[in-house]
Design an enzyme around this catalytic site. Structure first.
Site, PDB file in Angstrom:
ATOM      1  N   TYR A  79     -27.761   9.733   5.061  1.00 14.21           N
ATOM      2  CA  TYR A  79     -28.093   8.599   5.941  1.00 14.21           C
ATOM      3  C   TYR A  79     -27.214   8.608   7.192  1.00 14.21           C
ATOM      4  CZ  TYR A  79     -24.360   6.112   3.176  1.00 14.21           C
ATOM      5  OH  TYR A  79     -23.207   5.727   2.518  1.00 14.21           O
ATOM      6  N   ARG A 124     -16.943   4.690   6.350  1.00 12.78           N
ATOM      7  CA  ARG A 124     -16.004   3.976   5.492  1.00 12.78           C
ATOM      8  C   ARG A 124     -14.811   3.469   6.306  1.00 12.78           C
ATOM      9  NH1 ARG A 124     -11.847   4.129   1.955  1.00 12.78           N
ATOM     10  NH2 ARG A 124     -12.303   3.350  -0.122  1.00 12.78           N
ATOM     11  N   ASP A 148     -11.952  -1.008  -8.530  1.00 12.15           N
ATOM     12  CA  ASP A 148     -11.954   0.193  -9.370  1.00 12.15           C
ATOM     13  C   ASP A 148     -10.859   0.176 -10.433  1.00 12.15           C
ATOM     14  OD1 ASP A 148     -14.114   1.224  -8.053  1.00 12.15           O
ATOM     15  OD2 ASP A 148     -13.095   2.994  -7.251  1.00 12.15           O
ATOM     16  N   GLU A 188       0.849  -1.197   0.000  1.00 10.26           N
ATOM     17  CA  GLU A 188       0.000   0.000   0.000  1.00 10.26           C
ATOM     18  C   GLU A 188       0.883   1.244   0.000  1.00 10.26           C
ATOM     19  OE1 GLU A 188      -3.275   1.101  -0.102  1.00 10.26           O
ATOM     20  OE2 GLU A 188      -2.383   3.063   0.224  1.00 10.26           O
ATOM     21  N   GLN A 189       0.533   2.203  -0.870  1.00  8.96           N
ATOM     22  CA  GLN A 189       1.368   3.413  -0.980  1.00  8.96           C
ATOM     23  C   GLN A 189       1.286   4.302   0.270  1.00  8.96           C
ATOM     24  OE1 GLN A 189       0.001   5.653  -4.366  1.00  8.96           O
ATOM     25  NE2 GLN A 189      -1.991   6.106  -3.487  1.00  8.96           N
TER      26      GLN A 189
HETATM   27  C1  LIG Z   1     -18.710   9.691  -3.611  1.00  6.39           C
HETATM   28  C2  LIG Z   1     -18.559   8.199  -3.563  1.00  6.39           C
HETATM   29  C3  LIG Z   1     -19.453   7.417  -2.810  1.00  6.39           C
HETATM   30  C4  LIG Z   1     -19.347   6.016  -2.787  1.00  6.39           C
HETATM   31  N1  LIG Z   1     -20.227   5.267  -2.044  1.00  6.39           N
HETATM   32  C5  LIG Z   1     -20.152   3.907  -2.086  1.00  6.39           C
HETATM   33  C6  LIG Z   1     -21.071   3.073  -1.335  1.00  6.39           C
HETATM   34  O1  LIG Z   1     -21.938   3.566  -0.599  1.00  6.39           O
HETATM   35  N2  LIG Z   1     -20.969   1.713  -1.447  1.00  6.39           N
HETATM   36  C7  LIG Z   1     -20.006   1.120  -2.236  1.00  6.39           C
HETATM   37  O2  LIG Z   1     -19.963  -0.115  -2.325  1.00  6.39           O
HETATM   38  N3  LIG Z   1     -19.108   1.884  -2.927  1.00  6.39           N
HETATM   39  C8  LIG Z   1     -19.153   3.243  -2.869  1.00  6.39           C
HETATM   40  N4  LIG Z   1     -18.246   4.005  -3.554  1.00  6.39           N
HETATM   41  C9  LIG Z   1     -17.220   3.336  -4.367  1.00  6.39           C
HETATM   42  C10 LIG Z   1     -16.045   2.867  -3.562  1.00  6.39           C
HETATM   43  O3  LIG Z   1     -15.513   3.865  -2.730  1.00  6.39           O
HETATM   44  C11 LIG Z   1     -14.955   2.361  -4.512  1.00  6.39           C
HETATM   45  O4  LIG Z   1     -15.541   1.651  -5.567  1.00  6.39           O
HETATM   46  C12 LIG Z   1     -14.031   1.439  -3.748  1.00  6.39           C
HETATM   47  O5  LIG Z   1     -13.314   2.169  -2.796  1.00  6.39           O
HETATM   48  C13 LIG Z   1     -13.073   0.720  -4.698  1.00  6.39           C
HETATM   49  O6  LIG Z   1     -12.214  -0.106  -3.953  1.00  6.39           O
HETATM   50  P1  LIG Z   1     -10.790  -0.481  -4.507  1.00  6.39           P
HETATM   51  O7  LIG Z   1     -10.179  -1.362  -3.465  1.00  6.39           O
HETATM   52  O8  LIG Z   1     -10.906  -0.987  -5.892  1.00  6.39           O
HETATM   53  O9  LIG Z   1     -10.013   0.904  -4.620  1.00  6.39           O
HETATM   54  P2  LIG Z   1      -9.644   1.950  -3.466  1.00  6.39           P
HETATM   55  O10 LIG Z   1     -10.564   1.823  -2.310  1.00  6.39           O
HETATM   56  O11 LIG Z   1      -9.502   3.251  -4.157  1.00  6.39           O
HETATM   57  O12 LIG Z   1      -8.224   1.472  -2.958  1.00  6.39           O
HETATM   58  C14 LIG Z   1      -7.077   1.566  -3.763  1.00  6.39           C
HETATM   59  C15 LIG Z   1      -5.862   1.504  -2.845  1.00  6.39           C
HETATM   60  O13 LIG Z   1      -4.683   1.380  -3.643  1.00  6.39           O
HETATM   61  C16 LIG Z   1      -3.697   2.275  -3.151  1.00  6.39           C
HETATM   62  N5  LIG Z   1      -2.796   2.570  -4.272  1.00  6.39           N
HETATM   63  C17 LIG Z   1      -3.074   3.310  -5.378  1.00  6.39           C
HETATM   64  N6  LIG Z   1      -2.019   3.351  -6.209  1.00  6.39           N
HETATM   65  C18 LIG Z   1      -1.029   2.600  -5.623  1.00  6.39           C
HETATM   66  C19 LIG Z   1       0.315   2.267  -6.002  1.00  6.39           C
HETATM   67  N7  LIG Z   1       0.869   2.680  -7.160  1.00  6.39           N
HETATM   68  N8  LIG Z   1       1.032   1.465  -5.155  1.00  6.39           N
HETATM   69  C20 LIG Z   1       0.497   1.026  -3.981  1.00  6.39           C
HETATM   70  N9  LIG Z   1      -0.771   1.347  -3.570  1.00  6.39           N
HETATM   71  C21 LIG Z   1      -1.528   2.108  -4.392  1.00  6.39           C
HETATM   72  C22 LIG Z   1      -4.498   3.462  -2.642  1.00  6.39           C
HETATM   73  O14 LIG Z   1      -3.750   4.240  -1.731  1.00  6.39           O
HETATM   74  C23 LIG Z   1      -5.693   2.777  -2.004  1.00  6.39           C
HETATM   75  O15 LIG Z   1      -5.461   2.418  -0.669  1.00  6.39           O
HETATM   76  C24 LIG Z   1     -18.315   5.399  -3.540  1.00  6.39           C
HETATM   77  C25 LIG Z   1     -17.401   6.172  -4.266  1.00  6.39           C
HETATM   78  C26 LIG Z   1     -17.504   7.563  -4.282  1.00  6.39           C
HETATM   79  C27 LIG Z   1     -16.510   8.382  -5.080  1.00  6.39           C
END
Ligand SMILES: Cc1cc2nc3c(=O)[nH]c(=O)nc-3n(C[C@H](O)[C@H](O)[C@H](O)COP(=O)(O)OP(=O)(O)OC[C@H]3O[C@@H](n4cnc5c(N)ncnc54)[C@H](O)[C@@H]3O)c2cc1C
Length: 373
Positions: free
Chosen positions: A212, A108, A291, A34-35
């Site tokens: 909420y 969160r 994502d 993790e960065q």
């Molecule tokens: C306004 C908003 C509201 C939302 N509400 C909801 C909700 O109610 N319910 C729901 O299910 N989803 C919700 N989401 C979506 C949700 O937040 C994301 O889809 C989710 O966080 C994606 O998870 P992830 O693990 O793919 O990415 P992330 O949670 O973005 O995690 C990515 C991780 O990778 C790390 N990283 C990035 N680049 C590097 C690198 N080069 N080297 C090492 N580490 C790195 C980052 O620091 C981070 O910790 C919402 C999003 C937004 C914008």
């Protein structure tokens, strides 16, 4: 899979931690890079629908989350100014009886802490920003911004919408800015002059706001907006916004909305980004989840849920196949149609606008769903 591959997960967000915990549950070892130097609790709520709660229950986290999360009785959809009801989805015990798992809302940070508790601390390396992945004689070589290196047989890109792993895999095509921003805040409910609805989406002509509670005791309230804003395209967990801008943008909304915005002291803002569905999710010893693979607008509240489901299915696909390449093919084949459908519905922003049957989305248990071999 008979061998125990060395698995490196990039990113300790919702998807990365869910993948690490799921792999561990099925007997694999993964190291998470993790960065961030440390985890911070930025003010944001998150909804976990029954499909996500099935995934989390399989990781033994159901009780942990229920201790602090709020279980709303309904999800109410109302007209922005009159407050007239458009559609009310029964949640609470009714949803739990129907789907076998609850619909919960939480901070969160509380969800992240629950997922962290399912991964031993020594499996998470902080301050490790991935810079590159290159083929090596013995697997794949990872290099990090701090000069560190690691070797793995499989690199899981769980590094979010601005994924570096995706860039290494498929080049530098940027996420699409939707021209909209999300303002988000959590704050003490004691600042409100009167209680508000348990979970309400207020639908305006070109903007909306969802409000909420995020704690079992209803002592913390959350809102998230979607507002037109062509100028701002940063995706960040920490950019602050101006509450006066938010108040002004919603000053003709219903009194309940205005009361929440009046009471809120500090707000953060996010550019809302998305990407079209991706053709191939894996190649060259790397695979994308969450994502990084399928970012979406937040209008179905399913982005984290999809990332968490991905983590479970990836672990199952690796367990039930003979080699990594085959496991990744099964993972992609199992996940592609579902995540593309969620991306499309989220993009349209029609979810719950009128009578909606959420069974196709909420009735999915990633621990027992058939894999697509
Ligand atoms: C306004 C908003 C509201 C939302 N509400 C909801 C909700 O109610 N319910 C729901 O299910 N989803 C919700 N989401 C979506 C949700 O937040 C994301 O889809 C989710 O966080 C994606 O998870 P992830 O693990 O793919 O990415 P992330 O949670 O973005 O995690 C990515 C991780 O990778 C790390 N990283 C990035 N680049 C590097 C690198 N080069 N080297 C090492 N580490 C790195 C980052 O620091 C981070 O910790 C919402 C999003 C937004 C914008």
């Amino acid at each position: 899979m008979t061998d125990n591959p060395r698995i490196a997960i990039i990113g300790a967000g919702m998807g990365g931690l869910a993948a690490a915990a799921s792999l561990r549950r099925l007997g694999f070892m993964a190291q998470v890079y993790e960065q961030a130097e440390r985890f911070t609790r930025i003010g944001a709520g998150i909804q976990m629908s029954p499909n996500a709660m099935w995934a989390l229950r399989g990781l033994g986290l159901d009780g942990h989350i229920r201790r602090t999360a709020f279980q709303p009785r309904t999800w109410n959809n109302r007209v922005w100014d009159t407050g007239a009801e458009m559609f009310e989805l029964p949640l609470g015990q009714a949803a739990e009886d129907q789907f076998g798992a609850p619909y919960l809302q939480m901070h969160r940070g509380d969800l992240h802490a629950a997922l962290l508790s399912a991964v031993p601390a020594q499996q998470i390396s902080l301050g490790k920003r991935l810079v590159d992945v290159t083929p090596a004689t013995d697997g794949f070589a990872l290099s990090f911004a701090d000069g560190g290196e690691a070797t793995a047989d499989l690199v899981v890109g769980a590094d979010g919408v601005q994924s570096r792993v995706r860039e290494i895999l498929w080049g530098g095509e940027r996420p699409l800015a939707t021209g909209r921003v999300a303002y988000r805040a959590t704050f003490p409910a004691a600042l409100l002059r009167h209680p508000v609805g348990e979970c309400t989406k207020w639908w305006g002509p070109d903007r909306h706001i969802v409000i909420y509670y995020v704690t079992k005791t209803k002592d913390e309230v959350y809102f998230v907006t979607s507002l037109p804003d062509q100028a701002w395209v940063h995706e960040s967990w920490s950019a602050t916004g101006d509450m006066n801008v938010v108040r002004e943008a919603f000053d003709s909304f219903h009194e309940e909305v205005r009361e929440v915005l009046r009471a809120c002291p500090v707000v953060h803002r996010w550019a809302i980004l998305e990407r079209a569905p991706l053709e191939r999710w894996y190649g060259g010893g790397m695979v994308l989840i969450g994502d990084a693979a399928h970012p979406m607008t937040p209008y179905m509240a399913q982005g984290a849920a999809m990332a968490i489901e991905d983590g479970v299915i990836l672990a199952r696909a690796l367990e039930e196949t003979s080699d990594i390449e085959r496991g990744l093919a099964v993972f992609e084949a199992t996940r592609k149609a579902r995540t593309a459908q969620v991306q499309a519905v989220s993009h349209a922003n029609t979810w719950m606008r009128e009578a909606t049957d959420p069974t196709w989305c909420y009735g999915y248990n990633p621990w027992i769903e058939a894999l697509n071999f």
